[in-house]
Design a protein around this motif. Sequence first.
Motif, PDB file in Angstrom:
ATOM      1  N   GLU A 144       1.046  -1.270   0.115  1.00  0.00           N
ATOM      2  CA  GLU A 144       0.109   0.187  -0.012  1.00  0.00           C
ATOM      3  C   GLU A 144       0.686   1.430  -0.010  1.00  0.00           C
ATOM      4  O   GLU A 144       0.361   2.406  -0.608  1.00  0.00           O
ATOM      5  N   LEU A 145       2.101   1.184   0.453  1.00  0.00           N
ATOM      6  CA  LEU A 145       3.147   2.409   0.775  1.00  0.00           C
ATOM      7  C   LEU A 145       3.870   2.478  -0.555  1.00  0.00           C
ATOM      8  O   LEU A 145       4.563   3.150  -0.641  1.00  0.00           O
ATOM      9  N   ALA A 146       3.946   1.455  -1.600  1.00  0.00           N
ATOM     10  CA  ALA A 146       4.756   1.380  -2.443  1.00  0.00           C
ATOM     11  C   ALA A 146       5.002   2.664  -3.227  1.00  0.00           C
ATOM     12  O   ALA A 146       6.124   2.852  -3.925  1.00  0.00           O
ATOM     13  N   GLN A 147       4.136   3.435  -3.775  1.00  0.00           N
ATOM     14  CA  GLN A 147       4.245   4.458  -4.312  1.00  0.00           C
ATOM     15  C   GLN A 147       4.416   5.638  -3.454  1.00  0.00           C
ATOM     16  O   GLN A 147       4.174   6.848  -4.108  1.00  0.00           O
ATOM     17  N   SER A 148       4.679   5.500  -2.340  1.00  0.00           N
ATOM     18  CA  SER A 148       4.972   6.651  -1.482  1.00  0.00           C
ATOM     19  C   SER A 148       6.342   6.910  -1.178  1.00  0.00           C
ATOM     20  O   SER A 148       7.231   5.885  -1.481  1.00  0.00           O
ATOM     21  N   GLY A 149       6.762   7.728  -0.188  1.00  0.00           N
ATOM     22  CA  GLY A 149       8.304   7.652   0.293  1.00  0.00           C
ATOM     23  C   GLY A 149       8.278   7.141   1.601  1.00  0.00           C
ATOM     24  O   GLY A 149       9.503   7.016   2.095  1.00  0.00           O
ATOM     25  N   VAL A 150       7.394   6.215   2.037  1.00  0.00           N
ATOM     26  CA  VAL A 150       7.241   5.516   3.283  1.00  0.00           C
ATOM     27  C   VAL A 150       7.458   3.998   3.024  1.00  0.00           C
ATOM     28  O   VAL A 150       7.040   3.590   1.926  1.00  0.00           O
ATOM     29  N   PHE A 151       8.430   3.260   3.576  1.00  0.00           N
ATOM     30  CA  PHE A 151       8.669   1.983   3.322  1.00  0.00           C
ATOM     31  C   PHE A 151       8.416   1.263   4.595  1.00  0.00           C
ATOM     32  O   PHE A 151       8.601   1.608   5.784  1.00  0.00           O
ATOM     33  N   ALA A 152       7.652  -0.095   4.548  1.00  0.00           N
ATOM     34  CA  ALA A 152       7.603  -0.896   5.414  1.00  0.00           C
ATOM     35  C   ALA A 152       8.146  -2.310   5.168  1.00  0.00           C
ATOM     36  O   ALA A 152       7.768  -2.776   4.084  1.00  0.00           O
ATOM     37  N   GLY A 153       8.962  -2.894   6.194  1.00  0.00           N
ATOM     38  CA  GLY A 153       9.589  -4.289   5.893  1.00  0.00           C
ATOM     39  C   GLY A 153       9.881  -4.966   7.071  1.00  0.00           C
ATOM     40  O   GLY A 153       9.146  -4.577   8.091  1.00  0.00           O
ATOM     41  N   ALA A 154      10.486  -6.209   6.830  1.00  0.00           N
ATOM     42  CA  ALA A 154      10.707  -6.947   7.959  1.00  0.00           C
ATOM     43  C   ALA A 154      12.017  -7.716   7.663  1.00  0.00           C
ATOM     44  O   ALA A 154      12.300  -8.008   6.734  1.00  0.00           O
ATOM     45  N   VAL A 155      12.462  -8.297   8.885  1.00  0.00           N
ATOM     46  CA  VAL A 155      13.659  -9.168   9.028  1.00  0.00           C
ATOM     47  C   VAL A 155      13.259 -10.458   9.846  1.00  0.00           C
ATOM     48  O   VAL A 155      12.702 -10.207  10.757  1.00  0.00           O
TER      49      VAL A 155
END
Length: 241
Positions: A172-183
């Motif tokens: 949902e954030l892919a086209q924004s300047g915000v990133f969400a991820g995981a390790v």
Amino acid sequence: MVDRKTIAIFGAGIGLGASLARHYGKQGYQVALVARHEGALHELAGKLKDEGLEVATFPADLTDLEGLPGLVDAIETQVGAIDVAVYSPVPSEGGFVPANQFDAAAVQDLVPIYTLAPIELAHRLTMIMKKRDAGAIVVVGGLAAVRPIPGVSGAPALMAATRNYIHALHGELAQSGVFAGAVYIGAMIEGSTGMKVATSGGRTIDPRLPTISPDAIAEAIWRLTTERTQVEAILPAISQS
């Protein structure tokens, strides 16, 4: 302090938390450390300050869900805008049980730290970061959240729910300047609280159990938040077949 970038480490400990602080600190970030135990938190901050890092401490219980928005606001007020947020709480004892012993009562005990808190934090941070169109959020979990392991359920089942949320949020954030991820980590972290507990009293670790440097994890998180080419990293790397 407010003119510099900030990393906020939620669940900061002597292993990964310290390595993250050093890694980002060397890149010019100031560091906000969040953990439940105030004494240990200030001790860690003191060591990092002696190394020349700019560090602020925020003692807090991450399972206090109603207090999380205020915690985020307090960090931004005292230190400045959070540019990178990493959620990496130290696993609690009893978090891993066979699936046939994992019942509703156990879910209620574990869901606040492994699912509700990371989702609530990510929700609050996303709202703030989207207004700036900048920022990154990373959740750290165990490998069993990605690849279920017989006899190792409990916390991983709840981490898997959080993983589902992070993947959806990432898209949902892919086209924004915000990133969400995981390790996701499939090894014991060297120098961590978990490692110290496992080796206390002269006990030794099964040599078949892999270990990993916290610096390697910190570097992986750095790559995720700067390159932003993938939603998650698995350490050590495993076959995708």
